[in-house]
Design a protein around this motif. Structure first.
Motif, mmCIF file in Angstrom:
data_model
loop_
_atom_site.group_PDB
_atom_site.id
_atom_site.type_symbol
_atom_site.label_atom_id
_atom_site.label_comp_id
_atom_site.label_asym_id
_atom_site.label_seq_id
_atom_site.Cartn_x
_atom_site.Cartn_y
_atom_site.Cartn_z
ATOM 1 N N PHE A 237 0.830 -1.202 0.000
ATOM 2 C CA PHE A 237 0.000 0.000 0.000
ATOM 3 C C PHE A 237 0.867 1.255 0.000
ATOM 4 N N ALA A 238 1.914 1.258 0.857
ATOM 5 C CA ALA A 238 2.777 2.437 0.965
ATOM 6 C C ALA A 238 3.614 2.641 -0.290
ATOM 7 N N ALA A 239 3.977 1.543 -0.967
ATOM 8 C CA ALA A 239 4.836 1.661 -2.146
ATOM 9 C C ALA A 239 4.061 1.985 -3.415
ATOM 10 N N SER A 240 2.764 1.814 -3.410
ATOM 11 C CA SER A 240 1.978 2.025 -4.626
ATOM 12 C C SER A 240 1.825 3.522 -4.927
ATOM 13 N N PRO A 241 1.933 3.887 -6.203
ATOM 14 C CA PRO A 241 1.747 5.296 -6.565
ATOM 15 C C PRO A 241 0.278 5.701 -6.675
ATOM 16 N N ALA A 242 -0.630 4.751 -6.578
ATOM 17 C CA ALA A 242 -2.053 5.065 -6.710
ATOM 18 C C ALA A 242 -2.541 5.866 -5.507
ATOM 19 N N PRO A 243 -3.550 6.718 -5.686
ATOM 20 C CA PRO A 243 -4.104 7.467 -4.547
ATOM 21 C C PRO A 243 -4.586 6.528 -3.451
ATOM 22 N N ALA A 244 -4.443 6.980 -2.204
ATOM 23 C CA ALA A 244 -4.784 6.134 -1.065
ATOM 24 C C ALA A 244 -6.247 5.697 -1.101
ATOM 25 N N GLY A 245 -7.143 6.601 -1.452
ATOM 26 C CA GLY A 245 -8.557 6.260 -1.494
ATOM 27 C C GLY A 245 -8.861 5.172 -2.501
ATOM 28 N N VAL A 246 -8.217 5.255 -3.663
ATOM 29 C CA VAL A 246 -8.426 4.243 -4.691
ATOM 30 C C VAL A 246 -7.926 2.889 -4.211
ATOM 31 N N GLN A 247 -6.744 2.882 -3.574
ATOM 32 C CA GLN A 247 -6.191 1.626 -3.073
ATOM 33 C C GLN A 247 -7.085 1.007 -2.011
ATOM 34 N N LEU A 248 -7.549 1.829 -1.084
ATOM 35 C CA LEU A 248 -8.372 1.297 0.005
ATOM 36 C C LEU A 248 -9.669 0.702 -0.525
ATOM 37 N N ARG A 249 -10.289 1.380 -1.486
ATOM 38 C CA ARG A 249 -11.532 0.845 -2.045
ATOM 39 C C ARG A 249 -11.285 -0.496 -2.724
ATOM 40 N N ALA A 250 -10.145 -0.625 -3.402
ATOM 41 C CA ALA A 250 -9.836 -1.889 -4.072
ATOM 42 C C ALA A 250 -9.463 -2.978 -3.072
ATOM 43 N N ASP A 251 -8.637 -2.610 -2.073
ATOM 44 C CA ASP A 251 -8.130 -3.613 -1.138
ATOM 45 C C ASP A 251 -9.186 -4.093 -0.147
ATOM 46 N N LEU A 252 -10.141 -3.239 0.180
ATOM 47 C CA LEU A 252 -11.135 -3.601 1.187
ATOM 48 C C LEU A 252 -12.407 -4.181 0.585
ATOM 49 N N SER A 253 -12.381 -4.478 -0.679
ATOM 50 C CA SER A 253 -13.550 -5.065 -1.321
ATOM 51 C C SER A 253 -13.341 -6.571 -1.502
ATOM 52 N N GLY A 254 -14.414 -7.316 -1.464
ATOM 53 C CA GLY A 254 -14.368 -8.745 -1.749
ATOM 54 C C GLY A 254 -13.572 -9.545 -0.735
ATOM 55 N N ALA A 255 -13.005 -10.660 -1.226
ATOM 56 C CA ALA A 255 -12.292 -11.594 -0.349
ATOM 57 C C ALA A 255 -11.045 -10.958 0.259
ATOM 58 N N TRP A 256 -10.371 -10.082 -0.505
ATOM 59 C CA TRP A 256 -9.165 -9.448 0.041
ATOM 60 C C TRP A 256 -9.505 -8.570 1.236
ATOM 61 N N GLY A 257 -10.589 -7.831 1.138
ATOM 62 C CA GLY A 257 -11.010 -7.026 2.273
ATOM 63 C C GLY A 257 -11.332 -7.885 3.474
ATOM 64 N N ALA A 258 -12.009 -9.034 3.240
ATOM 65 C CA ALA A 258 -12.324 -9.948 4.338
ATOM 66 C C ALA A 258 -11.060 -10.509 4.971
ATOM 67 N N LEU A 259 -10.053 -10.806 4.150
ATOM 68 C CA LEU A 259 -8.776 -11.301 4.680
ATOM 69 C C LEU A 259 -8.120 -10.271 5.592
ATOM 70 N N LEU A 260 -8.122 -9.029 5.165
ATOM 71 C CA LEU A 260 -7.487 -7.982 5.973
ATOM 72 C C LEU A 260 -8.221 -7.767 7.285
ATOM 73 N N VAL A 261 -9.543 -7.711 7.235
ATOM 74 C CA VAL A 261 -10.332 -7.513 8.455
ATOM 75 C C VAL A 261 -10.159 -8.705 9.390
ATOM 76 N N ALA A 262 -10.181 -9.920 8.828
ATOM 77 C CA ALA A 262 -10.011 -11.116 9.654
ATOM 78 C C ALA A 262 -8.623 -11.152 10.286
ATOM 79 N N ALA A 263 -7.583 -10.773 9.528
ATOM 80 C CA ALA A 263 -6.232 -10.756 10.079
ATOM 81 C C ALA A 263 -6.121 -9.762 11.225
ATOM 82 N N LEU A 264 -6.737 -8.596 11.064
ATOM 83 C CA LEU A 264 -6.719 -7.601 12.134
ATOM 84 C C LEU A 264 -7.474 -8.112 13.359
ATOM 85 N N LEU A 265 -8.579 -8.813 13.149
ATOM 86 C CA LEU A 265 -9.355 -9.360 14.262
ATOM 87 C C LEU A 265 -8.556 -10.423 15.012
ATOM 88 N N VAL A 266 -7.846 -11.285 14.280
ATOM 89 C CA VAL A 266 -7.018 -12.312 14.923
ATOM 90 C C VAL A 266 -5.897 -11.669 15.725
#
Length: 300
Positions: free
Chosen positions: A91-120
Motif C-alpha cells: 500500500f505504501a509503495a503504490s503510486p495510486a491514490p490512497a482512497g483508490v487503493q483502500l476501495r480496491a483492497d477492502l472489497s471482496g475476499a481481500w477485504g475480508a482477509l485484511l479484516v479477519a487478520a486484524l481481528l485475529v
C-alpha cells in the motif's frame, strides 16, 4: 444461534442436556447485545468440542492443549501480523491514490482477509493480556473468517488449501483447550513469553519493510518458526517439561506460521531446503531442552 451450537454436542449428550443448555443460554442472553450472545455461544461451542473430543482437565490431551494454547495464539497473531505488514508495504509503495487503493483492497475476499487478520491479531493480543473472555472469541472468529476468505479468494491469495487448514486447526486447538488449562496473565509465564514471540516475529519484519536497515530479508519465512521454536525451548527448559507433551504442543502451534512460510518459500528451492532443515531441528531440540531443564532442577 443456540440450535446450531447444540448440534456440535454428541447426540447422546444433546438428548440428555440439550434442553437445559438451551434454556440457560436464552436466560443468560435475554436482552443482551449481539456481542455478548456471540461470546456466550463461542463458549458453548468450545464446551461442545471438549465434550466430543473428551479432553477433560486431567487428561493428557488437556495438558498438551494447555501448553499449546498461548503459542497457538502467538503463532496466529504473528502470521496475521505478517499478512497485514505485507499489505501495508504494498500500500505504501503504490503510486495510486490512497482512497483508490483502500476501495480496491477492502472489497471482496481481500477485504475480508485484511479484516479477519486484524481481528485475529487484536484478539490474540487481548487474550494473552489476560482478557480471554473477549480475546478468545475474537481470535477464533477471525481465524474462521480468514480461512473462509482464503478459500474464496483461491489462487489470488496464494494458497486455498494449506492456509485455511492451518487456521481452522488453530481455532480448533484454542476451542478445545479446557478453560482451567489456559495460562493467565504473567510477564514471566507462558503468556508473557508468547507475547514476546509475537513482537520478535513482527518487529524485524516491520523494520525491513520500512527500509530502516540496508539489507533485504533472507529469512524465507523461517524466522517466525525459529522464534516460536526458541520460545518453546525456553519454557520447556525452564519448567523441565517432558519431551512428548512439549513437542506435541510445539507441533500444534506451528501450522499458522508454517503455512505462511510455505506461502513465502514455495517457489524457491533454497527456501524450501532451509525450511526442511528448521523443522527437524526444532523437533530434536525441544525434548533435549526438557531433559536439560530437568537435570538443572534436580541438581539444585
Amino acid at each position: 444461534m443456540i440450535e446450531h451450537v447444540l448440534r456440535l454436542y454428541p447426540a447422546a449428550y444433546r438428548r440428555a442436556h440439550g434442553g437445559e443448555i438451551a434454556a440457560t443460554f436464552r436466560e443468560m442472553t435475554a436482552g443482551e447485545p449481539w456481542g455478548s450472545r456471540l461470546r456466550e455461544g463461542a463458549g458453548l461451542a468450545a464446551h461442545a468440542l471438549r465434550v466430543r473430543l473428551g479432553p477433560g482437565p486431567a487428561a493428557p490431551a488437556a495438558r498438551v492443549l494447555g501448553l499449546a494454547y498461548p503459542f497457538v495464539l502467538a503463532a496466529a497473531a504473528a502470521a496475521c501480523g505478517l499478512h497485514l505488514l505485507r499489505w501495508y508495504a504494498g500500500f505504501a509503495a503504490s503510486p495510486a491514490p490512497a482512497g483508490v487503493q483502500l476501495r480496491a483492497d477492502l472489497s471482496g475476499a481481500w477485504g475480508a482477509l485484511l479484516v479477519a487478520a486484524l481481528l485475529v491479531f487484536t484478539g490474540a493480543a487481548t487474550a494473552l493480556a489476560g482478557r480471554g473472555r473477549v480475546g478468545l472469541p475474537c481470535t477464533v472468529a477471525g481465524l474462521l473468517a480468514f480461512a473462509a476468505a482464503a478459500v474464496v479468494s483461491g489462487p489470488a491469495f496464494g494458497d486455498p488449501v494449506v492456509t485455511p487448514a492451518a487456521t481452522v486447526l488453530a481455532a480448533g486447538v484454542l476451542l478445545a483447550c479446557p478453560p482451567d488449562r489456559r495460562p493467565g496473565r504473567g510477564t514471566a509465564g507462558p503468556a508473557g513469553v508468547a507475547g514476546a514471540a509475537i513482537a520478535l516475529v513482527v518487529a524485524p519484519r516491520a523494520v525491513l519493510d520500512a527500509r530502516l536497515l540496508p539489507w533485504p530479508s533472507t529469512d524465507y519465512g523461517c524466522w517466525p518458526l525459529l522464534v516460536l521454536g526458541a520460545a518453546g525451548l525456553l519454557l520447556t527448559w525452564r519448567h523441565g517439561l517432558r519431551g512428548g507433551p512439549a513437542l506435541a504442543a510445539t507441533a500444534l502451534a506451528c501450522p499458522p506460521l508454517l503455512a505462511d512460510a510455505l506461502l513465502t518459500a514455495r517457489t524457491d528451492p533454497t527456501a524450501l531446503a532451509v525450511l526442511a532443515a528448521v523443522l527437524p531441528a526444532i523437533a530434536v531440540s525441544v525434548p533435549l531442552a526438557g531433559r536439560l531443564g530437568r537435570s538443572r532442577r534436580t541438581s539444585r
